[in-house]
Design an enzyme around this catalytic site. Structure first.
Site, PDB file in Angstrom:
ATOM      1  N   LYS A  77       8.514  15.948  21.534  1.00 23.53           N
ATOM      2  CA  LYS A  77       8.862  16.345  20.372  1.00 23.53           C
ATOM      3  C   LYS A  77      10.554  16.058  20.258  1.00 23.53           C
ATOM      4  O   LYS A  77      11.108  15.827  21.114  1.00 23.53           O
ATOM      5  CB  LYS A  77       8.617  17.680  20.332  1.00 23.53           C
ATOM      6  CG  LYS A  77       9.406  18.750  21.092  1.00 23.53           C
ATOM      7  CD  LYS A  77       8.850  20.164  20.712  1.00 23.53           C
ATOM      8  CE  LYS A  77       9.826  20.842  19.726  1.00 23.53           C
ATOM      9  NZ  LYS A  77      10.908  21.557  20.440  1.00 23.53           N
ATOM     10  N   HIS A 118       4.940  20.453  25.543  1.00 21.74           N
ATOM     11  CA  HIS A 118       5.034  20.851  26.752  1.00 21.74           C
ATOM     12  C   HIS A 118       4.572  22.127  27.086  1.00 21.74           C
ATOM     13  O   HIS A 118       3.983  22.553  28.100  1.00 21.74           O
ATOM     14  CB  HIS A 118       6.423  20.788  27.251  1.00 21.74           C
ATOM     15  CG  HIS A 118       7.287  21.855  27.116  1.00 21.74           C
ATOM     16  ND1 HIS A 118       8.131  21.818  25.940  1.00 21.74           N
ATOM     17  CD2 HIS A 118       7.578  23.089  27.934  1.00 21.74           C
ATOM     18  CE1 HIS A 118       8.628  23.316  26.054  1.00 21.74           C
ATOM     19  NE2 HIS A 118       8.388  23.874  27.064  1.00 21.74           N
ATOM     20  N   LYS A 125       1.345  24.113  30.474  1.00 17.74           N
ATOM     21  CA  LYS A 125       1.411  25.612  31.014  1.00 17.74           C
ATOM     22  C   LYS A 125       0.161  26.002  31.759  1.00 17.74           C
ATOM     23  O   LYS A 125      -0.812  26.046  30.508  1.00 17.74           O
ATOM     24  CB  LYS A 125       2.397  26.396  30.386  1.00 17.74           C
ATOM     25  CG  LYS A 125       3.633  26.145  29.927  1.00 17.74           C
ATOM     26  CD  LYS A 125       4.223  27.164  28.874  1.00 17.74           C
ATOM     27  CE  LYS A 125       5.599  26.775  28.385  1.00 17.74           C
ATOM     28  NZ  LYS A 125       6.827  27.303  29.177  1.00 17.74           N
ATOM     29  N   GLU A 158      13.759  34.211  23.868  1.00 17.90           N
ATOM     30  CA  GLU A 158      14.519  33.632  24.899  1.00 17.90           C
ATOM     31  C   GLU A 158      15.954  34.481  25.022  1.00 17.90           C
ATOM     32  O   GLU A 158      16.284  34.871  23.787  1.00 17.90           O
ATOM     33  CB  GLU A 158      14.893  32.376  24.719  1.00 17.90           C
ATOM     34  CG  GLU A 158      13.698  31.286  24.434  1.00 17.90           C
ATOM     35  CD  GLU A 158      14.021  29.818  24.339  1.00 17.90           C
ATOM     36  OE1 GLU A 158      14.213  29.188  25.340  1.00 17.90           O
ATOM     37  OE2 GLU A 158      14.302  29.175  23.108  1.00 17.90           O
ATOM     38  N   ASP A 182      12.091  23.842  15.567  1.00 22.31           N
ATOM     39  CA  ASP A 182      12.097  23.665  16.948  1.00 22.31           C
ATOM     40  C   ASP A 182      10.753  24.181  17.581  1.00 22.31           C
ATOM     41  O   ASP A 182      10.387  23.506  18.658  1.00 22.31           O
ATOM     42  CB  ASP A 182      13.360  24.350  17.544  1.00 22.31           C
ATOM     43  CG  ASP A 182      13.679  23.869  19.043  1.00 22.31           C
ATOM     44  OD1 ASP A 182      13.205  22.609  19.336  1.00 22.31           O
ATOM     45  OD2 ASP A 182      14.214  24.895  19.710  1.00 22.31           O
ATOM     46  N   HIS A 218       5.080  24.559  19.307  1.00 21.39           N
ATOM     47  CA  HIS A 218       4.943  25.315  20.029  1.00 21.39           C
ATOM     48  C   HIS A 218       3.950  26.531  19.772  1.00 21.39           C
ATOM     49  O   HIS A 218       3.023  26.935  20.315  1.00 21.39           O
ATOM     50  CB  HIS A 218       5.978  25.966  21.130  1.00 21.39           C
ATOM     51  CG  HIS A 218       6.743  24.708  21.814  1.00 21.39           C
ATOM     52  ND1 HIS A 218       6.108  23.663  22.029  1.00 21.39           N
ATOM     53  CD2 HIS A 218       8.052  24.497  21.910  1.00 21.39           C
ATOM     54  CE1 HIS A 218       7.128  22.648  22.632  1.00 21.39           C
ATOM     55  NE2 HIS A 218       8.385  23.389  22.274  1.00 21.39           N
TER      56      HIS A 218
HETATM   57  C1  BG6 Z   1      11.729  23.492  23.642  1.00 24.17           C
HETATM   58  C2  BG6 Z   1      12.851  23.739  22.574  1.00 24.17           C
HETATM   59  O1  BG6 Z   1      10.938  22.694  22.931  1.00 24.17           O
HETATM   60  O2  BG6 Z   1      11.156  24.483  24.280  1.00 24.17           O
HETATM   61  C3  BG6 Z   1      13.971  24.786  23.292  1.00 24.17           C
HETATM   62  O3  BG6 Z   1      13.518  22.553  22.032  1.00 24.17           O
HETATM   63  C4  BG6 Z   1      13.119  25.841  23.907  1.00 24.17           C
HETATM   64  O4  BG6 Z   1      14.782  25.148  22.300  1.00 24.17           O
HETATM   65  C5  BG6 Z   1      11.914  25.715  24.947  1.00 24.17           C
HETATM   66  O5  BG6 Z   1      14.229  26.404  24.604  1.00 24.17           O
HETATM   67  C6  BG6 Z   1      11.264  26.566  25.496  1.00 24.17           C
HETATM   68  O6  BG6 Z   1      10.515  26.280  26.299  1.00 24.17           O
HETATM   69  P1  BG6 Z   1      10.047  26.990  27.692  1.00 24.17           P
HETATM   70  O7  BG6 Z   1       8.970  26.171  28.290  1.00 24.17           O
HETATM   71  O8  BG6 Z   1      11.178  27.126  28.344  1.00 24.17           O
HETATM   72  O9  BG6 Z   1       9.560  28.416  27.007  1.00 24.17           O
END
Ligand code: BG6
Length: 536
Positions: free
Chosen positions: A193, A223, A227, A261, A280, A285
């Site tokens: 992405k 991604h 998980k 986050e 993003d 996600h």
């Molecule tokens: C990414 C985003 O795809 O996913 C980031 O670009 C974000 O901004 C991240 O921090 C979060 O992924 P994870 O697996 O750390 O929750």
């Protein structure tokens, strides 16, 4: 996913592998039911990048330790900048060692095993070149000399602006030709992405890719789907009798999906200024989590069966309007400086670092059940989770008793950083008086299973080599998710969505609370403690 059956045509090791080390501990025991992927050359565009170092290489190392890579496997790194293969390998080795020593890293490998690393290192090759230079692809063609039976995965670990030029050149150089009918070699492309920035650009990118490769050759990564805790959503839903009967509008009040986050934008100011929190995280996600929660039961765990059911959900999402979202941007607060003071961020940046949305799904199962999504940087806690709240029960049976209002039942699926499931429900408190107390029953992965060395890309890489597309995005789904948010990205009124301030380290902007308060609901607190108080 279909069961990972052995590929009957996969030889155990090709002749070419005789010159490199065999598996470090003899033939390693693969995880139950798993077999090495077919021989394959993995070509990584962006070999010098962060993704390669932080995620792809640790994942390849872990796969090799588990015996899931073929002896003949080759890994070709492509990047601009001349360097010897050894220098690239040394850099990767140093990075892995650092991750292994870092208890907080997701690598979980403990100590780096020298033999295991050597197994990977001996399969590395580096090619320097400009991604937009045709000469690079001629050299690459010579490199793909058939030692892996012609099977190649091209992994585009590069900035989105290179997706089209690389795929176009791979296509023009004949490197994407495959004829799978007779079990011939596969040629696959993995795309990271962001897949487009809106509906029009995603459509354009799909059109472009599909003029050089077939849909079955394209593996679009999200991604989150790598998980275990996300994949487990389907297990929780479909391998238990408890949940599915109530998994519908008649019993469910609302669903909250949170990906908060504590980190800020760190070194990614340039990227973030173009993207913002909404693009993003939300149509990719968070929508993927929503898809796993809301999809109908597939007839099998076949890739297309699952992807069809998810696609139906994305198509059923009511197009979002500006009134369905709240944007925020962090200002200075207990957790640090304001977004506008971060490196590579404009002093008057209008970009959102927080987004909340109310999503409705127009189908028989979900009509009227709001899905509240929120994500943001520099919030009070790191927490990716899904909370499914059931409707309140009729209280008539307790009339005349001092029980107060029982806490609603909530099932929380914890994705990150805590892995598990919790259920909030009510019991009678001990003692002679009938009183209701809210309690929580909790399952933690760590308490039941040994923490596997896993950075989240192992399954994705392995599945791609096997040709299992379950965890990857199909063109139609990607376009459906962008279509659902197009009215937010390009509001009919033409006016931008207002961006509200919140203090770095807080729970986000007050306006996001108002979005739920308007519906008579509230967000679950980010820094939540277990229930335990008697409701009086
Ligand atoms: C990414 C985003 O795809 O996913 C980031 O670009 C974000 O901004 C991240 O921090 C979060 O992924 P994870 O697996 O750390 O929750």
């Amino acid at each position: 996913m279909p069961p990972n059956l052995p590929n009957p045509s996969t030889p155990s090791a090709s002749a070419a592998s005789a010159k490199v080390a065999s598996h470090p501990h003899g033939t390693p025991a693969s995880p139950a039911g798993k077999h090495p992927a077919p021989p394959c050359t993995l070509v990584i565009f962006g070999a010098g990048g962060d993704l390669t170092q932080r995620l792809l290489m640790p994942a390849l190392y872990n796969l090799s330790v588990d015996g899931l890579l073929d002896e003949a496997m080759k890994i070709v790194g492509v990047n601009h900048g001349e360097r010897e293969t050894k220098a690239w390998a040394d850099e990767l080795h140093d990075a892995l060692q650092k991750f292994a020593a870092d208890k907080a890293s997701t690598f979980h490998a403990g100590k780096l095993d020298d033999n295991a690393w050597n197994w990977v290192a001996q399969r590395l090759d580096y090619i320097a070149g400009d991604f937009e230079d045709d000469g690079l692809y001629r050299r690459l063609a010579q490199q793909l000399d058939g030692t892996t039976r012609g099977n190649v995965v091209f992994y585009l670990a590069v900035g989105a602006r290179f997706f089209k030029p690389i795929v176009e050149r791979l296509g023009r150089a004949g490197l994407l030709k495959e004829d799978r009918k007779d079990g011939g070699p596969f040629r696959r492309i993995v795309i990271e992405k962001p897949f487009g920035t809106d509906l029009a650009s995603a459509r354009d990118l799909n059109r472009h890719l599909l003029s050089f490769a077939k849909e079955t050759q394209i593996y679009r990564i999200d991604h989150f789907l790598g998980k275990d805790t996300v994949q487990s959503i389907l297990a929780v839903r479909f391998a238990n009798a408890w949940f599915e009967p109530v998994w519908r509008r008649e019993y469910i009040d609302s669903v909250q999906i949170t990906a908060s986050e504590v980190i800020g934008v760190e070194e990614r100011g340039n990227f973030y200024e173009q993207t913002g929190a909404f693009r993003d995280m939300v149509p990719n996600h968070l929508f993927q989590l929503l898809g796993m929660i809301a999809m109908e039961s597939p007839n099998s765990f076949d890739a297309e069966a699952i992807r069809n059911k998810k696609a139906e959900i994305f198509e059923a999402i009511q197009p979002l309007t500006p009134g369905d979202v709240i944007f925020g941007q962090y200002g200075q607060g207990p957790a640090g400086v304001a977004y506008r003071s971060e490196p590579n961020v404009a002093k008057d940046s209008p970009i959102e670092t927080y987004a909340a949305a109310r999503v409705q799904i127009d189908n028989r199962r979900w009509a009227g059940v709001p899905f509240y999504l929120r994500t943001g940087k520099r919030l009070a806690a790191r927490r990716t989770e899904i909370s499914v709240q059931l409707k309140s029960v009729p209280l008539r049976v307790f009339r005349g008793m001092p029980i107060g209002v029982p806490t609603p039942n909530v099932l929380t699926l914890r994705i990150d950083p805590s892995h598990g499931t919790s259920f909030d429900f009510n019991v009678k408190t001990p003692g002679p008086v009938m009183q209701i107390g809210a309690v929580q029953s909790s399952f933690d992965y760590d308490a039941f299973f040994t923490q596997a060395a896993n950075v989240g890309y192992e399954t994705l890489l392995y599945d791609c080599m096997l040709g299992d597309e379950t965890l990857f995005q199909r063109a139609d789904s990607i376009e459906a998710t962008w279509a659902a948010v197009n009215g937010v990205l390009h509001p009919e009124s033409g006016s931008a969505i207002p961006v509200h301030g919140y203090a770095a380290g807080s729970d986000g902007p007050a306006q996001a609370d108002a979005l739920l308060a308007h519906d008579g609901r509230a967000w679950r607190a980010l820094t939540q403690t277990r229930p335990g108080k008697t409701s009086q």
